[in-house]
Design an enzyme around this catalytic site. Structure first.
Site, mmCIF file in Angstrom:
data_model
loop_
_atom_site.group_PDB
_atom_site.id
_atom_site.type_symbol
_atom_site.label_atom_id
_atom_site.label_comp_id
_atom_site.label_asym_id
_atom_site.label_seq_id
_atom_site.Cartn_x
_atom_site.Cartn_y
_atom_site.Cartn_z
ATOM 1 N N HIS A 9 0.853 -1.178 0.000
ATOM 2 C CA HIS A 9 0.000 0.000 0.000
ATOM 3 C C HIS A 9 0.895 1.235 0.000
ATOM 4 O O HIS A 9 2.011 1.201 0.514
ATOM 5 C CB HIS A 9 -0.876 -0.031 1.259
ATOM 6 C CG HIS A 9 -1.945 1.004 1.313
ATOM 7 N ND1 HIS A 9 -1.683 2.317 1.669
ATOM 8 C CD2 HIS A 9 -3.288 0.936 1.092
ATOM 9 C CE1 HIS A 9 -2.815 2.997 1.660
ATOM 10 N NE2 HIS A 9 -3.804 2.192 1.308
ATOM 11 N N LYS A 59 -10.947 -0.585 10.071
ATOM 12 C CA LYS A 59 -11.100 -1.779 9.244
ATOM 13 C C LYS A 59 -11.511 -2.996 10.071
ATOM 14 O O LYS A 59 -11.735 -4.075 9.522
ATOM 15 C CB LYS A 59 -9.804 -2.082 8.490
ATOM 16 C CG LYS A 59 -9.390 -0.995 7.491
ATOM 17 C CD LYS A 59 -8.107 -1.378 6.766
ATOM 18 C CE LYS A 59 -7.555 -0.214 5.959
ATOM 19 N NZ LYS A 59 -8.402 0.161 4.826
#
Length: 405
Positions: free
Chosen positions: A121, A224
């Site tokens: 990421h 998340k």
């Protein structure tokens, strides 16, 4: 797992979008929140909203107990040795930046190496790019196998005696690849490097034991994993954190302030300048309670089953390109021939189905895949096989809409 019961805890799922029952398949971007988390945050603001650590009044004491109690829950949740090793941050991105700025800039010099992978990421790419630019170090990439996995032999061939930092995500937010971070950590340590793990996509979905992994730093986000936005965690081995300087300065993190010099509080507070993320931490603690009640092993099994079912069903659709390995975490990334992923996501949204489209903050991986963007369906504990079926039906309708039949 009783999915019907689990779904009943998530009020947002009981709604219609564009006249259709909501099918939320974007939990890799952010998960939905159970009522218990929503209520916990609301109760804090309604009943004991106060700053922490500073006051001796009743509300301040209760808020401090809630905030530090959440730290203890995080410590147990990821298997850390001490709450001194748990630093609350704004998210995984902030946590990784702290490691890069505080540890990286101090311990890396020209001629040294920082090793990451092509699947990282952007939050685990750009901080290391900046460290390399400032210090003159070399940023190296572990190559990927054809299916998007990592070979430990390639790790051995990439990491050298000049390597000071190895930083790898435990689970890919695009490919679903589950990386062997414990084995990579052993290789890093063999060459005298530290191991940083981006756990943003793993912590919500599987049991984490930072001592078993033997990573030096571990980062994850609360939003998340059924928690609120704006809260994350940096775990670091105590010996390393003690020798690191803060990257933010101000109230809360100080011991003594003079006219020319100041000293810092002990761990973990020296890294938590200013009024901390009180409601976020307390909400994260409630999210941990919720997940542990269900069981991380149960969640992992459920998501693995969903991912395999989705792979089977999507592979039956002509003109589909599916990326990543067969064994994967709970997400599937794909493209339909000659249809832009944003168009795919738009048509699916009209059917009440929420998926992610774009480069997923992983442009180096998009380049490796030789695509500009992809669509992604990501699953969590509240998703069902029936929702996968709706996704497949929506994709078939997308193909028909664009004449790709």
């Amino acid at each position: 797992m009783d999915i019907k019961d689990i779904r009943s805890h998530f009020p947002i799922l009981d709604q219609q979008v564009n006249g259709r029952d909501l099918v939320y398949l974007d939990s890799a971007a952010t998960s939905q929140k159970p009522q218990s988390v929503i209520d916990t945050i609301s109760t804090y603001y309604r009943e004991y909203n106060s700053n922490v650590h500073r006051g001796v009044h009743t509300l301040g004491t209760k808020a401090t107990d809630g905030y530090e109690g959440a730290r203890d829950k995080v410590k147990k949740f990821i298997g850390a040795k001490s709450t001194e090793e748990i630093i609350f941050t704004r998210g995984a991105t902030t946590a990784l930046n702290i490691v890069a700025q505080s540890y990286g800039l101090t311990n890396v010099k020209a001629g040294d190496e920082i090793v990451i992978t092509y699947m990282e990421h952007h939050a685990n790419v750009i901080p290391w790019q900046q460290v390399a630019k400032v210090t003159g170090a070399t940023l190296k990439y572990i190559p990927l196998q054809e299916d998007g996995t990592i070979s430990l032999q390639d790790v051995e061939e990439t990491v050298t005696e000049n390597t000071k930092i190895v930083s790898v995500m435990q689970v890919s937010n695009v490919l679903g690849t589950i990386n062997p971070v414990k084995e990579i950590a052993a290789i890093a340590h063999k060459y005298g490097a530290i191991m940083v793990v981006d756990g943003a996509q793993s912590t919500p979905h599987m049991k984490i034991d930072v001592q078993d992994i033997d990573c030096d730093f571990f980062a994850f986000s609360g939003h998340k994993m059924c928690g609120p936005t704006g809260i994350g965690v940096l775990y670091g081995k105590k010996a390393l954190l003690e020798n690191m300087e803060p990257v933010e300065f101000g109230g809360e993190m100080i011991d003594f302030v003079g006219l020319q010099e100041s000293t810092w509080k002990e761990l973990p507070w020296k890294f938590e300048a200013g009024t901390p993320i009180i409601a976020g931490a307390i909400g994260l603690g409630a999210a941990i309670d919720f997940l542990e009640q269900i069981g991380l092993d149960n969640i992992e099994k459920h998501e693995h089953k969903l991912a395999q079912y989705a792979l089977e069903q999507l592979s039956k659709v002509d003109g589909m390109s599916i990326y990543g390995p067969q064994h994967r975490a709970g997400l599937v990334t794909f493209n339909i021939d000659d249809v832009h992923p944003h168009d795919v996501a738009t048509v699916l949204d009209a059917e009440g189905i929420a998926v992610r489209a774009g480069h997923h903050c992983a442009q180096p991986l998009m380049k490796w895949l030789k695509v500009s963007a992809t669509a992604r369906a990501s699953f969590y504990l509240y998703n069902t096989e029936e929702e996968v079926d709706k996704l497949v039906a929506g994709l078939i309708k997308t193909k028909e809409y664009f004449g790709n039949v």
